[in-house]
Enzyme design. Structure first.
Site, PDB file in Angstrom:
ATOM      1  N   LYS A  90       0.730  -1.228   0.149  1.00 25.76           N
ATOM      2  CA  LYS A  90      -0.011   0.025  -0.059  1.00 25.76           C
ATOM      3  C   LYS A  90       0.788   1.315  -0.101  1.00 25.76           C
ATOM      4  CE  LYS A  90      -1.985  -1.292   4.088  1.00 25.76           C
ATOM      5  NZ  LYS A  90      -1.300  -2.290   4.317  1.00 25.76           N
ATOM      6  N   ARG A 107      -9.848   0.698   8.896  1.00 24.55           N
ATOM      7  CA  ARG A 107      -9.585  -0.638   8.885  1.00 24.55           C
ATOM      8  C   ARG A 107     -10.577  -1.216   9.998  1.00 24.55           C
ATOM      9  NH1 ARG A 107      -2.959  -1.502   9.576  1.00 24.55           N
ATOM     10  NH2 ARG A 107      -2.475   0.528   8.632  1.00 24.55           N
ATOM     11  N   ARG A 126      11.991  -5.436   4.753  1.00 22.31           N
ATOM     12  CA  ARG A 126      11.674  -3.913   4.480  1.00 22.31           C
ATOM     13  C   ARG A 126      12.656  -3.009   5.436  1.00 22.31           C
ATOM     14  NH1 ARG A 126       5.794  -1.698   5.463  1.00 22.31           N
ATOM     15  NH2 ARG A 126       5.833  -2.813   7.364  1.00 22.31           N
ATOM     16  N   ARG A 138      14.720  -0.007  10.488  1.00 23.22           N
ATOM     17  CA  ARG A 138      13.753  -1.077  10.287  1.00 23.22           C
ATOM     18  C   ARG A 138      12.608  -0.825  11.430  1.00 23.22           C
ATOM     19  NH1 ARG A 138      15.537  -5.264   6.721  1.00 23.22           N
ATOM     20  NH2 ARG A 138      17.576  -4.628   6.289  1.00 23.22           N
ATOM     21  N   ARG A 167      -0.495  -8.415  13.557  1.00 19.25           N
ATOM     22  CA  ARG A 167      -1.112  -7.587  12.593  1.00 19.25           C
ATOM     23  C   ARG A 167      -2.111  -8.429  11.543  1.00 19.25           C
ATOM     24  NH1 ARG A 167       4.514  -4.685  10.903  1.00 19.25           N
ATOM     25  NH2 ARG A 167       3.169  -3.694   9.331  1.00 19.25           N
TER      26      ARG A 167
END
Ligand code: AP5
Length: 221
Positions: free
Chosen positions: A13, A84, A123, A156, A168
Protein backbone atom coordinates in the site's frame (compact mmCIF):
# COMPACT_ATOMS: atom_id res chain seq x y z
CA UNK A 1 -9.98 11.24 -7.71
CA UNK A 2 -10.24 9.85 -4.18
CA UNK A 3 -8.86 6.40 -3.48
CA UNK A 4 -8.45 3.88 -0.72
CA UNK A 5 -5.52 1.47 -1.02
CA UNK A 6 -6.69 -1.57 0.87
CA UNK A 7 -4.75 -4.65 1.92
CA UNK A 8 -2.91 -6.48 4.67
CA UNK A 9 0.40 -5.39 6.23
CA UNK A 10 3.16 -5.63 3.63
CA UNK A 11 0.77 -5.75 0.66
CA UNK A 12 2.48 -2.75 -0.93
CA UNK A 13 0.00 0.00 0.00
CA UNK A 14 2.69 2.49 1.02
CA UNK A 15 4.84 1.74 -2.02
CA UNK A 16 1.94 2.26 -4.41
CA UNK A 17 0.56 5.30 -2.53
CA UNK A 18 3.89 7.05 -3.06
CA UNK A 19 3.78 6.29 -6.79
CA UNK A 20 0.18 7.51 -7.11
CA UNK A 21 1.11 10.68 -5.25
CA UNK A 22 4.00 11.29 -7.66
CA UNK A 23 2.02 10.42 -10.79
CA UNK A 24 -1.28 12.17 -10.10
CA UNK A 25 -0.48 14.79 -7.45
CA UNK A 26 -2.96 13.24 -5.01
CA UNK A 27 -2.49 13.91 -1.29
CA UNK A 28 -1.14 10.80 0.46
CA UNK A 29 -2.80 10.01 3.79
CA UNK A 30 -0.91 7.06 5.30
CA UNK A 31 -2.42 6.33 8.70
CA UNK A 32 0.62 4.40 9.98
CA UNK A 33 3.02 7.20 8.95
CA UNK A 34 0.79 9.77 10.64
CA UNK A 35 0.72 7.75 13.84
CA UNK A 36 4.50 7.33 13.78
CA UNK A 37 5.25 10.98 13.01
CA UNK A 38 6.86 12.94 15.86
CA UNK A 39 4.33 14.90 17.85
CA UNK A 40 1.43 12.60 16.98
CA UNK A 41 2.37 9.33 18.54
CA UNK A 42 1.19 9.32 22.10
CA UNK A 43 2.09 6.59 24.54
CA UNK A 44 -1.29 4.94 24.23
CA UNK A 45 -0.99 4.56 20.45
CA UNK A 46 2.58 3.32 20.76
CA UNK A 47 1.50 0.53 23.10
CA UNK A 48 -1.09 -0.72 20.61
CA UNK A 49 1.26 -0.46 17.63
CA UNK A 50 4.11 -2.27 19.38
CA UNK A 51 1.75 -5.16 20.15
CA UNK A 52 0.53 -5.27 16.55
CA UNK A 53 -3.01 -4.21 17.53
CA UNK A 54 -5.09 -1.47 15.94
CA UNK A 55 -5.10 1.84 17.80
CA UNK A 56 -8.51 3.01 19.12
CA UNK A 57 -10.94 4.17 16.44
CA UNK A 58 -11.51 7.62 18.01
CA UNK A 59 -7.81 8.47 17.85
CA UNK A 60 -7.26 7.56 14.21
CA UNK A 61 -10.61 9.00 13.08
CA UNK A 62 -9.68 12.38 14.63
CA UNK A 63 -6.30 12.34 12.86
CA UNK A 64 -7.81 11.51 9.47
CA UNK A 65 -10.60 14.06 9.91
CA UNK A 66 -8.03 16.80 10.53
CA UNK A 67 -5.97 15.72 7.54
CA UNK A 68 -8.88 15.44 5.10
CA UNK A 69 -9.79 19.04 5.83
CA UNK A 70 -6.39 20.27 4.71
CA UNK A 71 -6.12 22.17 1.45
CA UNK A 72 -4.07 19.65 -0.51
CA UNK A 73 -6.85 17.05 -0.24
CA UNK A 74 -9.18 19.22 -2.31
CA UNK A 75 -7.47 17.96 -5.52
CA UNK A 76 -7.96 14.33 -4.49
CA UNK A 77 -6.39 11.94 -2.03
CA UNK A 78 -5.16 8.41 -1.39
CA UNK A 79 -6.03 6.78 1.91
CA UNK A 80 -3.41 4.16 2.80
CA UNK A 81 -4.31 2.11 5.89
CA UNK A 82 -7.65 3.75 6.67
CA UNK A 83 -10.34 2.61 7.29
CA UNK A 84 -9.58 -0.66 9.09
CA UNK A 85 -12.75 -1.24 11.10
CA UNK A 86 -16.49 -0.84 10.56
CA UNK A 87 -16.70 2.28 12.79
CA UNK A 88 -13.82 3.83 10.80
CA UNK A 89 -15.61 3.08 7.50
CA UNK A 90 -18.80 4.68 8.85
CA UNK A 91 -16.88 7.71 10.10
CA UNK A 92 -15.22 8.07 6.70
CA UNK A 93 -18.62 8.09 4.99
CA UNK A 94 -19.66 10.94 7.29
CA UNK A 95 -16.45 12.90 6.67
CA UNK A 96 -16.79 12.54 2.90
CA UNK A 97 -20.37 13.76 3.08
CA UNK A 98 -19.25 16.82 5.06
CA UNK A 99 -16.61 17.75 2.48
CA UNK A 100 -18.85 16.74 -0.45
CA UNK A 101 -16.54 14.11 -1.84
CA UNK A 102 -17.01 10.47 -2.74
CA UNK A 103 -14.74 7.51 -3.23
CA UNK A 104 -13.62 6.84 -6.78
CA UNK A 105 -12.05 3.45 -6.06
CA UNK A 106 -11.13 1.12 -3.25
CA UNK A 107 -8.19 -0.84 -4.63
CA UNK A 108 -7.49 -4.09 -2.83
CA UNK A 109 -4.00 -5.55 -3.11
CA UNK A 110 -4.35 -9.29 -2.61
CA UNK A 111 -1.22 -11.05 -1.31
CA UNK A 112 -0.65 -14.44 0.40
CA UNK A 113 0.26 -14.33 4.10
CA UNK A 114 3.56 -16.15 3.48
CA UNK A 115 4.69 -13.56 0.98
CA UNK A 116 3.63 -10.75 3.34
CA UNK A 117 5.88 -12.04 6.09
CA UNK A 118 8.81 -12.20 3.66
CA UNK A 119 8.14 -8.65 2.47
CA UNK A 120 7.91 -7.22 5.96
CA UNK A 121 10.99 -9.07 7.20
CA UNK A 122 13.09 -7.52 4.41
CA UNK A 123 11.70 -3.98 4.54
CA UNK A 124 13.91 -1.02 5.43
CA UNK A 125 13.34 2.73 5.23
CA UNK A 126 15.50 5.77 4.56
CA UNK A 127 15.76 7.66 7.86
CA UNK A 128 15.96 10.99 6.03
CA UNK A 129 13.09 10.89 3.49
CA UNK A 130 11.12 7.75 4.44
CA UNK A 131 11.57 5.98 1.07
CA UNK A 132 10.80 2.27 1.46
CA UNK A 133 13.08 -0.52 0.19
CA UNK A 134 13.43 -4.29 0.46
CA UNK A 135 16.52 -6.47 0.88
CA UNK A 136 15.56 -8.58 -2.18
CA UNK A 137 12.53 -7.06 -3.96
CA UNK A 138 13.48 -3.38 -4.03
CA UNK A 139 17.20 -2.91 -3.54
CA UNK A 140 19.10 0.35 -3.40
CA UNK A 141 20.56 1.26 -6.80
CA UNK A 142 23.79 2.35 -5.09
CA UNK A 143 24.76 0.37 -2.02
CA UNK A 144 24.33 2.43 1.17
CA UNK A 145 22.65 5.46 -0.45
CA UNK A 146 18.93 6.23 -0.78
CA UNK A 147 17.81 6.40 -4.44
CA UNK A 148 15.51 9.33 -3.65
CA UNK A 149 17.58 11.63 -1.43
CA UNK A 150 21.07 10.13 -1.13
CA UNK A 151 20.60 9.60 2.63
CA UNK A 152 22.89 7.02 4.18
CA UNK A 153 20.99 6.12 7.36
CA UNK A 154 18.30 3.43 7.23
CA UNK A 155 15.95 1.95 9.81
CA UNK A 156 13.64 -1.02 10.31
CA UNK A 157 10.24 -0.66 11.94
CA UNK A 158 9.76 -1.77 15.55
CA UNK A 159 6.52 -3.57 14.64
CA UNK A 160 8.12 -5.58 11.82
CA UNK A 161 9.32 -8.34 14.18
CA UNK A 162 7.94 -11.76 13.20
CA UNK A 163 5.73 -12.18 16.30
CA UNK A 164 4.19 -8.71 15.91
CA UNK A 165 3.58 -9.25 12.21
CA UNK A 166 1.54 -12.38 12.99
CA UNK A 167 -0.70 -10.29 15.23
CA UNK A 168 -1.03 -7.52 12.63
CA UNK A 169 -2.10 -10.11 10.06
CA UNK A 170 -4.61 -11.56 12.48
CA UNK A 171 -6.07 -8.05 13.07
CA UNK A 172 -6.34 -7.57 9.31
CA UNK A 173 -8.24 -10.79 8.72
CA UNK A 174 -10.53 -10.31 11.74
CA UNK A 175 -11.26 -6.56 11.65
CA UNK A 176 -10.33 -5.13 8.27
CA UNK A 177 -10.96 -7.70 5.51
CA UNK A 178 -14.68 -7.86 6.51
CA UNK A 179 -15.04 -4.30 5.10
CA UNK A 180 -14.49 -5.57 1.56
CA UNK A 181 -18.13 -6.60 0.92
CA UNK A 182 -19.20 -3.14 2.10
CA UNK A 183 -17.13 -1.46 -0.62
CA UNK A 184 -18.09 -4.09 -3.17
CA UNK A 185 -21.72 -3.22 -2.45
CA UNK A 186 -20.96 0.45 -3.15
CA UNK A 187 -19.57 -0.53 -6.57
CA UNK A 188 -16.10 0.95 -5.96
CA UNK A 189 -14.03 -2.14 -5.14
CA UNK A 190 -11.29 -3.24 -7.55
CA UNK A 191 -9.17 -6.23 -6.56
CA UNK A 192 -5.77 -6.76 -8.10
CA UNK A 193 -3.09 -9.40 -7.75
CA UNK A 194 -0.62 -7.85 -5.33
CA UNK A 195 1.73 -10.85 -5.71
CA UNK A 196 2.99 -9.37 -8.97
CA UNK A 197 6.13 -7.22 -9.08
CA UNK A 198 6.03 -3.61 -7.87
CA UNK A 199 6.09 -2.36 -11.48
CA UNK A 200 3.29 -4.69 -12.56
CA UNK A 201 1.10 -3.66 -9.63
CA UNK A 202 1.67 0.01 -10.49
CA UNK A 203 0.67 -0.68 -14.09
CA UNK A 204 -2.55 -2.40 -12.98
CA UNK A 205 -3.46 0.47 -10.67
CA UNK A 206 -2.75 3.00 -13.40
CA UNK A 207 -5.00 1.06 -15.77
CA UNK A 208 -7.84 1.24 -13.24
CA UNK A 209 -7.50 4.90 -12.36
CA UNK A 210 -7.01 6.06 -15.92
CA UNK A 211 -10.04 4.11 -17.16
CA UNK A 212 -12.44 6.22 -15.05
CA UNK A 213 -14.52 3.06 -14.96
CA UNK A 214 -17.17 4.16 -12.50
CA UNK A 215 -19.47 7.11 -12.11
CA UNK A 216 -17.79 8.44 -8.96
CA UNK A 217 -14.41 8.48 -10.70
CA UNK A 218 -15.86 10.56 -13.50
CA UNK A 219 -17.61 12.87 -11.03
CA UNK A 220 -14.49 13.41 -8.91
CA UNK A 221 -11.90 13.81 -11.62
P1 AP5 B 1 0.81 0.81 8.85
O1 AP5 B 1 2.06 1.58 8.89
O2 AP5 B 1 -0.31 1.29 8.01
O3 AP5 B 1 1.22 -0.67 8.47
P2 AP5 B 1 0.41 -1.81 7.67
O4 AP5 B 1 -0.94 -1.57 7.17
O5 AP5 B 1 0.57 -2.94 8.57
O6 AP5 B 1 1.12 -1.81 6.32
P3 AP5 B 1 2.64 -1.78 6.07
O7 AP5 B 1 3.14 -0.36 6.11
O8 AP5 B 1 3.33 -2.79 6.91
O9 AP5 B 1 2.70 -2.37 4.58
P4 AP5 B 1 2.34 -1.75 3.17
O10 AP5 B 1 1.12 -2.42 2.64
O11 AP5 B 1 2.36 -0.24 3.18
O12 AP5 B 1 3.58 -2.31 2.34
P5 AP5 B 1 4.90 -1.57 1.79
O13 AP5 B 1 4.55 -0.75 0.60
O14 AP5 B 1 5.66 -0.92 2.90
O15 AP5 B 1 0.22 0.60 10.32
C1 AP5 B 1 1.07 0.29 11.41
C2 AP5 B 1 0.25 0.22 12.69
O16 AP5 B 1 -0.40 1.50 12.92
C3 AP5 B 1 -0.89 -0.79 12.70
O17 AP5 B 1 -0.45 -2.08 13.04
C4 AP5 B 1 -1.81 -0.18 13.76
O18 AP5 B 1 -1.31 -0.42 15.06
C5 AP5 B 1 -1.69 1.32 13.50
N1 AP5 B 1 -2.69 1.79 12.54
C6 AP5 B 1 -2.46 2.29 11.29
N2 AP5 B 1 -3.62 2.61 10.71
C7 AP5 B 1 -4.60 2.32 11.59
C8 AP5 B 1 -6.02 2.41 11.55
N3 AP5 B 1 -6.67 2.88 10.47
N4 AP5 B 1 -6.72 1.99 12.63
C9 AP5 B 1 -6.09 1.53 13.74
N5 AP5 B 1 -4.74 1.39 13.85
C10 AP5 B 1 -4.01 1.79 12.77
O19 AP5 B 1 5.69 -2.87 1.28
C11 AP5 B 1 6.25 -3.80 2.19
C12 AP5 B 1 7.62 -4.29 1.66
O20 AP5 B 1 7.40 -5.06 0.48
C13 AP5 B 1 8.57 -3.16 1.26
O21 AP5 B 1 9.89 -3.54 1.61
C14 AP5 B 1 8.41 -3.04 -0.26
O22 AP5 B 1 9.60 -2.61 -0.89
C15 AP5 B 1 8.06 -4.47 -0.65
N6 AP5 B 1 7.07 -4.56 -1.72
C16 AP5 B 1 6.01 -3.74 -1.95
N7 AP5 B 1 5.31 -4.16 -3.03
C17 AP5 B 1 5.94 -5.28 -3.48
C18 AP5 B 1 5.71 -6.17 -4.58
N8 AP5 B 1 4.67 -6.00 -5.42
N9 AP5 B 1 6.56 -7.21 -4.74
C19 AP5 B 1 7.62 -7.40 -3.88
N10 AP5 B 1 7.90 -6.57 -2.85
C20 AP5 B 1 7.07 -5.53 -2.65
Amino acid sequence: MNLILFGPPGAGKGTQAERLHDAYGLAKLSSGDMLRSPGTLNNLARTYMQRGDLVPDDLIIAIIRGRLNQKDCARGFILDGFPRTAPQAEALDGMLKEIRKSLSYVIELKVDDRQLIERIAGRFTCAKCGAVYHDSFHKLKTEGACDACGGTQFSRREDDKVETVARRLESYHRQTAPLLPYYKGKGVLQTIDGMASIEEVTAKINAIVSSGSNKNAAKNS
